[in-house]
Design a protein around this motif. Structure first.
Motif, PDB file in Angstrom:
ATOM      1  N   PRO B 201       0.810  -1.216   0.000  1.00  0.00           N
ATOM      2  CA  PRO B 201       0.000   0.000   0.000  1.00  0.00           C
ATOM      3  C   PRO B 201       0.848   1.274   0.000  1.00  0.00           C
ATOM      4  O   PRO B 201       0.495   2.261  -0.650  1.00  0.00           O
ATOM      5  N   LEU B 202       1.985   1.240   0.689  1.00  0.00           N
ATOM      6  CA  LEU B 202       2.845   2.431   0.695  1.00  0.00           C
ATOM      7  C   LEU B 202       3.320   2.763  -0.712  1.00  0.00           C
ATOM      8  O   LEU B 202       3.430   3.929  -1.085  1.00  0.00           O
ATOM      9  N   SER B 203       3.611   1.735  -1.483  1.00  0.00           N
ATOM     10  CA  SER B 203       4.074   1.957  -2.853  1.00  0.00           C
ATOM     11  C   SER B 203       3.009   2.669  -3.664  1.00  0.00           C
ATOM     12  O   SER B 203       3.307   3.532  -4.500  1.00  0.00           O
ATOM     13  N   VAL B 204       1.748   2.290  -3.427  1.00  0.00           N
ATOM     14  CA  VAL B 204       0.661   2.929  -4.167  1.00  0.00           C
ATOM     15  C   VAL B 204       0.551   4.394  -3.765  1.00  0.00           C
ATOM     16  O   VAL B 204       0.502   5.283  -4.610  1.00  0.00           O
ATOM     17  N   GLN B 206       2.752   6.298  -2.512  1.00  0.00           N
ATOM     18  CA  GLN B 206       3.916   7.045  -2.937  1.00  0.00           C
ATOM     19  C   GLN B 206       3.875   7.335  -4.439  1.00  0.00           C
ATOM     20  O   GLN B 206       4.194   8.440  -4.864  1.00  0.00           O
ATOM     21  N   SER B 207       3.428   6.363  -5.230  1.00  0.00           N
ATOM     22  CA  SER B 207       3.393   6.617  -6.671  1.00  0.00           C
ATOM     23  C   SER B 207       2.249   7.576  -7.022  1.00  0.00           C
ATOM     24  O   SER B 207       2.368   8.391  -7.945  1.00  0.00           O
ATOM     25  N   SER B 208       1.141   7.502  -6.280  1.00  0.00           N
ATOM     26  CA  SER B 208       0.064   8.466  -6.509  1.00  0.00           C
ATOM     27  C   SER B 208       0.528   9.878  -6.186  1.00  0.00           C
ATOM     28  O   SER B 208       0.196  10.840  -6.882  1.00  0.00           O
ATOM     29  N   TYR B 210       3.479  10.959  -6.442  1.00  0.00           N
ATOM     30  CA  TYR B 210       4.391  11.351  -7.514  1.00  0.00           C
ATOM     31  C   TYR B 210       3.610  11.976  -8.663  1.00  0.00           C
ATOM     32  O   TYR B 210       3.990  13.007  -9.223  1.00  0.00           O
ATOM     33  N   ILE B 211       2.462  11.339  -8.958  1.00  0.00           N
ATOM     34  CA  ILE B 211       1.620  11.846 -10.047  1.00  0.00           C
ATOM     35  C   ILE B 211       0.983  13.180  -9.655  1.00  0.00           C
ATOM     36  O   ILE B 211       1.017  14.153 -10.413  1.00  0.00           O
ATOM     37  N   ARG B 214       3.093  16.595  -9.682  1.00  0.00           N
ATOM     38  CA  ARG B 214       3.234  17.295 -10.956  1.00  0.00           C
ATOM     39  C   ARG B 214       1.999  18.128 -11.301  1.00  0.00           C
ATOM     40  O   ARG B 214       2.083  19.166 -11.922  1.00  0.00           O
ATOM     41  N   ARG B 215       0.836  17.628 -10.872  1.00  0.00           N
ATOM     42  CA  ARG B 215      -0.420  18.285 -11.236  1.00  0.00           C
ATOM     43  C   ARG B 215      -0.700  19.533 -10.418  1.00  0.00           C
ATOM     44  O   ARG B 215      -1.393  20.416 -10.848  1.00  0.00           O
TER      45      ARG B 215
END
Ligand code: HEM
Lengths: 239, 405
Positions: B201-204, B206-208, B210-211, B214-215
């Motif tokens: 879950p942490l990976s999710v 963290q990657s969210s 990241y996205i 930028r926004r």
């Protein structure tokens, strides 16, 4: 030059994670496919050539390490990145034996991941690294990977190295003399003098350089332990 | 300074009353023995210092004695006095359960200094011989043959009793160690599996992030909160790493490194904020033979604790120095409120925390790391009130020659 979009195959049973990775890579113009299991990945894998495969370790069905071994069986030259929540020594060693490009921690360092994708897509100079010491091998892989335009291909055994050499036209090779399944020197000779008559720079690494004194013409000998800057400098000259 | 340069005397497990009953019964130690010994005390009194003298002479004839008794002449003099007191209280009694507890406490002192149990039998035998000598040489005309025999039997029983308590204490300490190890292993396995699963879950998240990052780059408020979430994700990840490191219990891979280098890399990794002044004036030249990665982990934990203990401006005081006996110590002290007296005894236990946000793993990991190196960790408060954790390194962690073994 490789002008086709970079292609990446991502294998993880966590859909939310793979969805995010697709979103991030899509924005960069990378062609991404996702597989939710090792079995699914094996089906997709043969569809095309992949610049990079990224796989989780713990998954239902076959795990990432087994998948890695099967992929390397089919296409030794395709770089495979293994990611895991925790890389214990056994996982690391198994991944290295099966020819993983690297083992990385989850959560992924996305900046580094994207950089790696750029590297594999831009890399024009494949370099073979054969060493059964996984720590040294992964260090060399890291160091070489940082060199512009170099794509390192690590291998822990002569067997994997030979299969890699059969399908990848290496520009240079760095080979440990003592390998679990034989003598690195014979491989060095084969690589140094290709069947078509062309030659490739090959460096043999050994803890006992005295044993090789004057024995080989063409094959360069590097005594372990070696200062890393020297090695990098030497490779830069070669490639 | 309240922080111990010496290892402190913490309480160990006590023998049960039933143990004491059973062992006195078995030995046959009774009220008559107590009376006989109490009457003997004033007659023996003048000779006790000599027995103590002789006792330590024997100990120091052992080639490795100074590894255990490292405090020089001053400590030996103190030991002689406590040994005289030990003999006095042994003869005086009363030989009740309280006596057993006090003797057991002395036993724990020896467990803690790492004195092997096997020496105790021999040491006690020396004591028996010396007391016979006191009777035969100095008290001969005070006892007839039967009385002499009876007194010797009582003395033998007393030493049997003391030895039994001593050995029981060693056994209790070993049991305790085993229980702790089992407990840690269970916690470790559980932690490893939970930690591993949490990383997905942490990976999710963290990657969210990241996205998202930028926004929302133009919106400072959103950015601020995204950074907050990102920092907390990093914190969770660090906690998982600590858990897994503890569970893994990796044996140290030693190399030569100086204490200053260790402190410097740890300070960099702990990202000590500007508001905290770091005083490294007491970091002496100290060459160590330790696992640099593990030690850095331990020191980073201590530094992070020290930072978190202080709001606003603060200070971290670092110490590293060799001891005359070849061992050494490293210490991280802060200017915060210090450890509470009620938490201090259990501060290194896993899952004990004084911080609202802590997991109680940091200090447990520190302890595990230093123990894997054959050293010990102690905690205390400095005079000014701040907390201090001291790492006591055994002599094998501190090479005397320029090259390691
Ligand atoms: C019959 C055996 C022994 C008896 C009755 C005995 C008695 C004592 C007593 C009463 C203390 C003081 C404990 C306190 O702090 O209250 C002590 C401490 C100590 N003993 Fe023993 N002891 C015995 C054997 C040994 C042996 C064989 C050694 C070492 C080779 C040893 C080394 C020490 C040391 C290093 C301390 C701690 C010292 C300190 O606080 O500086 N003892 N012992």
């Amino acid at each position: 030059m490789n002008h086709a979009p970079t292609s990446v195959l991502v294998i993880d049973d966590n859909d939310d994670l793979t969805e995010n990775i697709v979103e991030i890579l899509d924005d960069l113009g990378v062609y991404v496919r996702v597989a939710g299991s090792g079995e699914e990945a094996l089906e997709i894998f043969d569809e095309r050539r992949w610049d990079l495969v990224v796989t989780d370790v713990r998954m239902p069905g076959i795990n990432g390490i087994e998948l890695l071994a099967q992929l390397k069986e089919r296409s030794p030259g395709t770089p495979v990145l293994v990611m895991t929540g925790y890389a214990d020594r056994d996982t690391r060693a198994a991944a290295h034996r099966s020819g993983a490009l690297a083992v990385v921690h989850k959560p992924l360092d996305l900046e580094a991941f994207i950089e790696l994708i750029e590297r594999v897509s831009a890399a024009e100079t494949p370099v073979l690294i054969v060493d059964d010491d996984d720590a040294l091998c992964s260090n060399l892989t890291d160091i070489l990977g940082e060199q512009q335009g170099v794509l390192p291909h690590p291998a822990a055994t002569l067997e994997l190295a030979r299969r890699l050499a059969a399908c990848v036209d290496f520009h240079a090779a760095l080979i440990d003399l003592r390998l679990p399944d034989g003598d690195g020197l014979s491989l060095a000779r084969e690589l140094e003098r290709r069947a078509d008559g062309s030659r490739r720079p090959v460096i043999v690494m050994t803890g006992y350089p005295e044993a090789l004194e004057g024995a080989e013409e063409g094959v360069e000998v590097l005594a372990k332990p070696f200062p890393v800057p020297n090695l990098v400098e030497r490779l830069r000259e070669i490639v | 300074m309240q922080t111990p340069d010496r290892l402190p005397v913490t309480e160990g497990a006590n023998p049960e009353p039933s143990f004491f009953e059973e062992v006195t019964d078995y030995i046959g130690f009774g009220a008559e023995d107590s009376v006989r010994l109490r009457e003997f005390l004033p007659r023996a009194e003048a000779h006790l210092p000599h027995v103590a003298e002789h006792f330590y002479e024997r100990i120091f004839s052992h080639p490795r004695a100074d590894q255990v008794i490292s405090g020089g002449q001053e400590q030996v003099e103190r030991l002689k006095r406590t040994l005289v007191e030990w003999m006095r209280s042994g003869l005086a009694g009363p030989h009740d359960y309280d006596y057993c507890l006090r003797r057991s406490r002395i036993g724990h002192v020896h467990v803690r200094i790492g004195l092997p149990q096997r020496y105790m039998v021999t040491a006690m035998n020396g004591m028996r011989v010396d007391f016979r000598e006191v009777i035969d040489e100095h008290c001969r005309n005070l006892y007839d043959a039967t009385e002499r025999e009876a007194l010797i039997v009582s003395l033998e029983r007393l030493f049997d009793l003391d030895l039994a308590i001593m050995l029981e204490t060693y056994k209790l300490a070993a049991d305790e160690r085993l229980r702790r190890r089992e407990r840690l292993a269970t916690i470790g396995q559980l932690a490893a599996s939970i930690g591993h699963d949490l990383r997905n879950p942490l990976s999710v998240v963290q990657s969210s992030l990241y996205i998202l990052r930028r926004r929302v780059a133009e919106d400072p408020r959103s950015s601020k909160h995204i950074e907050k979430i990102a920092n907390q994700v990093d914190e969770c990840d660090a906690i998982i790493t600590r858990l897994l490191e503890m569970a893994r219990n990796r044996p140290p891979q030693r190399s030569l490194i100086t204490a200053r280098e260790l402190f410097e890399t740890s300070l960099a990794a702990a990202a000590v904020p500007e508001r905290i002044r770091v005083d490294d004036g007491a970091v002496e030249d100290l060459q160590l033979f330790v696992d640099a990665g593990l030690f850095k982990q331990a020191l980073v934990n201590l530094l992070i604790n020290a930072v978190q203990a202080q709001e606003g401006a603060g200070i971290i005081t670092l110490t590293a120095r060799p001891n005359p006996d070849g061992s050494a110590l490293m210490r991280v002290a802060d200017g915060g409120p210090g450890f509470g007296t009620e938490t201090l005894p259990s501060i290194f236990e896993p899952l004990v925390t004084t911080k609202a946000s802590g997991t109680g793993l940091g200090l447990a990991l520190v302890k595990s790391i230093i123990e894997r190196h054959g050293g010990q960790a102690t905690a205390g408060n400095v005079d000014e009130g701040g907390a201090a954790v001291t790492l006591h390194l055994s002599s094998v962690s501190v090479p005397t020659a320029p090259t390691p073994p």
